[in-house]
Design a protein around this motif. Structure first.
Motif, PDB file in Angstrom:
ATOM      1  N   HIS A  15      -3.230  13.087   7.087  1.00 25.46           N
ATOM      2  CA  HIS A  15      -2.971  14.204   8.626  1.00 25.46           C
ATOM      3  C   HIS A  15      -3.012  14.987   8.278  1.00 25.46           C
ATOM      4  N   LEU A  16      -3.290  16.118   6.511  1.00 23.42           N
ATOM      5  CA  LEU A  16      -2.766  17.320   7.147  1.00 23.42           C
ATOM      6  C   LEU A  16      -4.521  17.692   6.453  1.00 23.42           C
ATOM      7  N   TYR A  54      -1.680  15.025  -1.683  1.00 26.26           N
ATOM      8  CA  TYR A  54      -3.379  14.491  -1.815  1.00 26.26           C
ATOM      9  C   TYR A  54      -3.411  12.915  -1.941  1.00 26.26           C
ATOM     10  N   ASN A  55      -2.133  11.846  -1.054  1.00 25.53           N
ATOM     11  CA  ASN A  55      -2.696  10.116  -1.339  1.00 25.53           C
ATOM     12  C   ASN A  55      -2.481  10.319   0.235  1.00 25.53           C
ATOM     13  N   LYS A  56      -2.286   8.399   0.045  1.00 18.63           N
ATOM     14  CA  LYS A  56      -2.474   8.220   1.318  1.00 18.63           C
ATOM     15  C   LYS A  56      -0.661   8.242   1.321  1.00 18.63           C
ATOM     16  N   LYS A 115       1.075  -1.336   0.016  1.00 14.85           N
ATOM     17  CA  LYS A 115       0.048  -0.426   0.225  1.00 14.85           C
ATOM     18  C   LYS A 115       0.798   1.303  -0.129  1.00 14.85           C
ATOM     19  N   ASN A 116       0.589   3.107   0.012  1.00 15.40           N
ATOM     20  CA  ASN A 116       1.156   3.297   0.100  1.00 15.40           C
ATOM     21  C   ASN A 116       1.896   3.225  -1.272  1.00 15.40           C
TER      22      ASN A 116
END
Ligand code: ZN
Length: 320
Positions: free
Chosen positions: A185-186, A178-180, A127-128
């Motif tokens: 957190h933002l 804008y992504n994981k 992931k990520n």
């Protein structure tokens, strides 16, 4: 009887799921006792449900096995890759420790890592993917620059690396924000975070270039002239993102910050004029710059006034 069968067949799915009323249930059961055709229909329905459940269960087992093997092969790949790295690491330490510098082999190796960061990292990451790939790519490019700089026995790394970092940040920051896993957190401050990342890497680049270039006196001038430029970018960002006004006022505020900041910049260039010319041998002229600043401020004032008038007129209409 035919008419009744049609009605019963409509109700059978509900009956099978135990979702119909007691009255309907009684009617259906009475009908089923007399009608073998509807009885068969119910039996087929139950059989096909069992088949579907079996297929679903089978797919779940296959999926979990596939995931298990994927994890195992990723682990095996990492271990094999790690083992291959050991002799390379030994050579690197020996080369550096004996003062022999780096051989061209390490340049090829670092270049391979850049390729690996774009091909292997996204394949291996469960992931990520975007975040890890962009981070790995940035790290490998910086490493490649470091290896080349050591190989050529130069100090240009300290100029090239921050400049590369700034360039990549311009490109990657929006994707990362804008992504994981950064997005969560933002919260609502993604734009602010992107602007902060731009400003920080820009400042780092300017300071590093300033410390590495000669003559030294040129750096404070270049840095202070760059500051209004940064202020302009922040002014435009704040106008668009945080100003609570209509589009005309926002665009006006953008022109305003461009005008004021370019005015400041022109002022600095002019005040440094003679000094900068003596350092670089280039003659600076800022007359055209001041003219464009004044034009920008004029357009800004016009747009803001127009925006406020339109805003008031609309507000008045709403109240009336
Ligand atoms: Zn029937």
């Amino acid at each position: 009887m035919k008419y009744e069968c049609d009605m019963i067949s409509d109700l059978l799915p509900l009956y099978k799921d135990g979702a119909c009323s007691n009255a309907s249930k009684k009617i259906i059961e009475e009908h089923l006792a007399e009608c073998p055709a509807c009885g068969k229909m119910l039996k087929d329905m139950i059989d096909s449900t069992i088949d579907e459940e079996l297929v679903k269960e089978k797919n779940e087992v296959i999926d979990s096995q596939a995931k298990f093997f994927k994890r195992k092969s990723a682990l095996a790949g990492s271990i094999v890759g790690g083992i291959f790295c050991v002799p390379i690491l030994v050579c690197l330490i020996v080369n550096l420790a004996t003062g022999a510098g780096l051989t061209w082999f390490f340049i090829v190796l670092a270049a391979m890592l850049v390729a690996a960061s774009l091909i292997i990292v996204p394949l291996m990451m469960p992931k990520n993917k975007l975040f890890t790939t962009m981070t790995a790519f940035t790290a490998s490019v910086i490493l490649l620059l470091a290896v080349c700089s050591i190989y050529s026995r130069g100090t240009w790394f300290f100029i090239a690396a921050p400049a590369t970092l700034f360039g990549l940040m311009m490109l990657f920051a929006p994707f990362i924000a804008y992504n994981k896993p950064v997005k969560e957190h933002l919260g609502n401050h993604k734009g602010l975070a992107i602007m902060t990342a731009y400003t920080a890497t820009f400042a780092l680049m300017m300071v590093c270039i300033g410390l590495c270039t000669t003559p030294k006196a040129f750096f404070p001038m270049a840095f202070s002239i760059a500051l209004p430029l940064v202020a302009m970018a922040w002014g435009m960002f704040a106008s668009i993102r945080y100003l609570k006004a209509n589009a005309l006022v926002k665009i006006g505020a953008c022109f305003g910050s461009a005008g004021v900041c370019s005015w400041l910049m022109e002022g600095l260039i002019e005040s440094y004029g003679a000094k900068a010319s003596s350092l670089t041998g280039v003659t600076y002229s800022s007359n055209s710059g001041f003219a464009s600043s004044i034009t920008c401020i004029g357009i800004a004032a016009l747009l803001i006034i127009l925006g406020i008038i339109i805003g008031l007129a609309k507000g008045g209409k709403k109240n009336a």
